[in-house]
Scaffold this motif. Structure first.
Motif, PDB file in Angstrom:
ATOM      1  N   LEU A  40      62.546  -9.643  43.214  1.00  0.00           N
ATOM      2  CA  LEU A  40      61.508 -10.040  42.262  1.00  0.00           C
ATOM      3  C   LEU A  40      60.441  -8.960  42.114  1.00  0.00           C
ATOM      4  O   LEU A  40      59.929  -8.730  41.009  1.00  0.00           O
ATOM      5  N   LEU A  41      60.113  -8.284  43.212  1.00  0.00           N
ATOM      6  CA  LEU A  41      59.099  -7.230  43.135  1.00  0.00           C
ATOM      7  C   LEU A  41      59.616  -6.000  42.402  1.00  0.00           C
ATOM      8  O   LEU A  41      58.854  -5.317  41.719  1.00  0.00           O
ATOM      9  N   ARG A  42      60.896  -5.692  42.541  1.00  0.00           N
ATOM     10  CA  ARG A  42      61.466  -4.571  41.783  1.00  0.00           C
ATOM     11  C   ARG A  42      61.392  -4.841  40.284  1.00  0.00           C
ATOM     12  O   ARG A  42      61.361  -3.909  39.483  1.00  0.00           O
TER      13      ARG A  42
ATOM     14  N   LYS B  16      50.726 -20.549  43.929  1.00  0.00           N
ATOM     15  CA  LYS B  16      51.692 -21.245  43.064  1.00  0.00           C
ATOM     16  C   LYS B  16      51.823 -20.601  41.695  1.00  0.00           C
ATOM     17  O   LYS B  16      52.814 -20.817  40.994  1.00  0.00           O
ATOM     18  N   GLU B  17      50.816 -19.793  41.288  1.00  0.00           N
ATOM     19  CA  GLU B  17      50.890 -19.130  39.989  1.00  0.00           C
ATOM     20  C   GLU B  17      51.542 -17.746  40.080  1.00  0.00           C
ATOM     21  O   GLU B  17      51.649 -17.041  39.080  1.00  0.00           O
ATOM     22  N   SER B  18      51.966 -17.355  41.278  1.00  0.00           N
ATOM     23  CA  SER B  18      52.501 -16.004  41.466  1.00  0.00           C
ATOM     24  C   SER B  18      53.870 -15.817  40.828  1.00  0.00           C
ATOM     25  O   SER B  18      54.223 -14.721  40.408  1.00  0.00           O
ATOM     26  N   ILE B  19      54.643 -16.900  40.755  1.00  0.00           N
ATOM     27  CA  ILE B  19      55.998 -16.822  40.207  1.00  0.00           C
ATOM     28  C   ILE B  19      56.140 -17.842  39.082  1.00  0.00           C
ATOM     29  O   ILE B  19      55.869 -19.030  39.275  1.00  0.00           O
ATOM     30  N   ARG B  20      56.537 -17.362  37.935  1.00  0.00           N
ATOM     31  CA  ARG B  20      56.707 -18.243  36.764  1.00  0.00           C
ATOM     32  C   ARG B  20      58.179 -18.610  36.617  1.00  0.00           C
ATOM     33  O   ARG B  20      59.056 -17.752  36.661  1.00  0.00           O
ATOM     34  N   ASN B  21      58.418 -19.889  36.459  1.00  0.00           N
ATOM     35  CA  ASN B  21      59.775 -20.396  36.254  1.00  0.00           C
ATOM     36  C   ASN B  21      60.028 -20.543  34.760  1.00  0.00           C
ATOM     37  O   ASN B  21      59.337 -21.305  34.082  1.00  0.00           O
ATOM     38  N   ILE B  22      60.999 -19.790  34.244  1.00  0.00           N
ATOM     39  CA  ILE B  22      61.391 -19.928  32.844  1.00  0.00           C
ATOM     40  C   ILE B  22      62.618 -20.827  32.843  1.00  0.00           C
ATOM     41  O   ILE B  22      63.714 -20.395  33.199  1.00  0.00           O
TER      42      ILE B  22
ATOM     43  N   TYR C 208      63.315 -16.406  36.814  1.00  0.00           N
ATOM     44  CA  TYR C 208      61.983 -16.348  37.406  1.00  0.00           C
ATOM     45  C   TYR C 208      61.323 -14.989  37.158  1.00  0.00           C
ATOM     46  O   TYR C 208      62.011 -13.968  37.039  1.00  0.00           O
ATOM     47  N   CYS C 209      60.009 -15.021  37.120  1.00  0.00           N
ATOM     48  CA  CYS C 209      59.223 -13.804  36.898  1.00  0.00           C
ATOM     49  C   CYS C 209      58.085 -13.751  37.900  1.00  0.00           C
ATOM     50  O   CYS C 209      57.278 -14.688  37.985  1.00  0.00           O
ATOM     51  N   PHE C 210      58.029 -12.680  38.705  1.00  0.00           N
ATOM     52  CA  PHE C 210      56.950 -12.500  39.668  1.00  0.00           C
ATOM     53  C   PHE C 210      55.768 -11.867  38.954  1.00  0.00           C
ATOM     54  O   PHE C 210      55.867 -10.754  38.447  1.00  0.00           O
ATOM     55  N   GLU C 211      54.647 -12.574  38.924  1.00  0.00           N
ATOM     56  CA  GLU C 211      53.501 -12.130  38.113  1.00  0.00           C
ATOM     57  C   GLU C 211      52.267 -11.798  38.939  1.00  0.00           C
ATOM     58  O   GLU C 211      51.289 -11.327  38.381  1.00  0.00           O
ATOM     59  N   ALA C 212      52.295 -12.065  40.260  1.00  0.00           N
ATOM     60  CA  ALA C 212      51.093 -11.853  41.068  1.00  0.00           C
ATOM     61  C   ALA C 212      50.753 -10.377  41.139  1.00  0.00           C
ATOM     62  O   ALA C 212      51.642  -9.520  41.145  1.00  0.00           O
TER      63      ALA C 212
ATOM     64  N   PRO D 168      58.799   1.887  44.218  1.00  0.00           N
ATOM     65  CA  PRO D 168      58.033   2.520  45.279  1.00  0.00           C
ATOM     66  C   PRO D 168      58.529   2.055  46.649  1.00  0.00           C
ATOM     67  O   PRO D 168      59.231   1.053  46.763  1.00  0.00           O
ATOM     68  N   ASP D 169      58.152   2.783  47.689  1.00  0.00           N
ATOM     69  CA  ASP D 169      58.545   2.400  49.043  1.00  0.00           C
ATOM     70  C   ASP D 169      57.843   1.135  49.493  1.00  0.00           C
ATOM     71  O   ASP D 169      58.429   0.299  50.185  1.00  0.00           O
ATOM     72  N   LYS D 170      56.576   0.988  49.117  1.00  0.00           N
ATOM     73  CA  LYS D 170      55.796  -0.184  49.524  1.00  0.00           C
ATOM     74  C   LYS D 170      55.031  -0.734  48.322  1.00  0.00           C
ATOM     75  O   LYS D 170      54.559   0.025  47.475  1.00  0.00           O
ATOM     76  N   VAL D 171      54.916  -2.053  48.295  1.00  0.00           N
ATOM     77  CA  VAL D 171      54.262  -2.724  47.176  1.00  0.00           C
ATOM     78  C   VAL D 171      53.177  -3.639  47.723  1.00  0.00           C
ATOM     79  O   VAL D 171      53.412  -4.416  48.657  1.00  0.00           O
ATOM     80  N   ALA D 172      51.976  -3.551  47.152  1.00  0.00           N
ATOM     81  CA  ALA D 172      50.870  -4.408  47.557  1.00  0.00           C
ATOM     82  C   ALA D 172      50.865  -5.676  46.711  1.00  0.00           C
ATOM     83  O   ALA D 172      51.001  -5.625  45.495  1.00  0.00           O
ATOM     84  N   VAL D 173      50.719  -6.810  47.395  1.00  0.00           N
ATOM     85  CA  VAL D 173      50.606  -8.109  46.721  1.00  0.00           C
ATOM     86  C   VAL D 173      49.455  -8.847  47.382  1.00  0.00           C
ATOM     87  O   VAL D 173      49.616  -9.440  48.448  1.00  0.00           O
ATOM     88  N   GLY D 174      48.281  -8.804  46.748  1.00  0.00           N
ATOM     89  CA  GLY D 174      47.116  -9.442  47.343  1.00  0.00           C
ATOM     90  C   GLY D 174      46.800  -8.849  48.704  1.00  0.00           C
ATOM     91  O   GLY D 174      46.675  -7.630  48.858  1.00  0.00           O
ATOM     92  N   GLU D 175      46.733  -9.704  49.727  1.00  0.00           N
ATOM     93  CA  GLU D 175      46.436  -9.242  51.082  1.00  0.00           C
ATOM     94  C   GLU D 175      47.686  -8.811  51.833  1.00  0.00           C
ATOM     95  O   GLU D 175      47.618  -8.450  53.010  1.00  0.00           O
ATOM     96  N   TYR D 176      48.814  -8.827  51.158  1.00  0.00           N
ATOM     97  CA  TYR D 176      50.090  -8.460  51.776  1.00  0.00           C
ATOM     98  C   TYR D 176      50.579  -7.098  51.270  1.00  0.00           C
ATOM     99  O   TYR D 176      50.216  -6.653  50.191  1.00  0.00           O
TER     100      TYR D 176
END
Length: 223
Positions: free
Chosen positions: A167-169, A208-214, A219-223, A130-138
């Protein structure tokens, strides 16, 4: 469950006829259209004549032209179609060359067909961002690489914004450390220390829980 008939158009370069036919049968059963080529020259000619492919599946050691060189030519011509290498090469040098040539993913033979399907689906999702992605208040503008809090833009270093976009893609999917470094820095690899600093900055923004380190993978963006 098989996908719909519009799952996507794939180009397969595999000189092992039997293995290639096995892949074609499996992928067509999942709803994909697959064009199978046994040598590199006919494959690249087809790509130049018909640019409607959604993803390339490429062997490396094939007649006419090395698979790495084939993809380099495509990337140099501006072709950004996702590409996955499927190869028997197992050394780190081959892995590095694969990503440096412009690959999006890399699988070592023998492969698991269900895993291949998941990787294909992940790559195709990335091309439909998408053109824009919502992440919480951002809100993150994927095209301009600008992060907004409300209507106010946040000041992010360019490389940090590129990392966030990558990461968001791939939200919900693991992105390998090698792919991240190659995507953001190209051949100028700064090492994993710089990446960890940027990951920590993103965690400060999104939690701190938004990105998981494997560990050892990425890395995996989970927020």
């Amino acid at each position: 469950m098989p996908n719909s008939a519009s799952a996507g158009r794939l180009l397969l370069l595999e000189d092992d006829r039997l293995f290639g036919e096995t892949l074609v049968d499996f992928l067509e059963g999942e709803g994909y259209e697959v064009a199978h080529f046994l040598a590199a020259r006919p494959a690249i000619e087809e790509i130049y004549e018909n640019d409607g492919y959604d993803l390339y599946l490429l062997d490396v050691n094939v007649p006419d032209l090395n698979g790495f060189e084939l993809l380099k030519q495509l990337r140099n011509s501006g072709d950004k179609t996702p590409a996955i290498y499927i190869t028997s090469a197992r050394d780190k040098e081959a892995l590095a060359e694969g990503f440096h040539s412009g690959a999006d993913d890399y699988m070592k033979k023998p492969i698991d067909l269900d895993e291949l399907l998941l990787r294909i689906e992940a790559q195709l999702r990335r091309t439909k961002k998408p053109d824009k992605v919502a992440v919480g208040e951002y809100t993150f503008d994927m095209e301009k690489l600008v992060l907004y809090k409300g209507d106010e833009p946040e000041k992010l270093p360019r490389k940090l914004a590129e990392l966030l976009g990558l990461l968001l893609r791939n939200r919900g999917d693991v992105v390998s450390t090698e792919e991240i470094l190659h995507e953001i820095y190209g051949d100028e690899n700064p090492g994993t220390g710089v990446l960890r600093v940027y990951i920590n900055k993103l965690k400060q923004l999104f939690g701190k829980e938004s990105i998981r380190n494997i560990r050892g993978v990425g890395y995996c963006f989970e927020a």
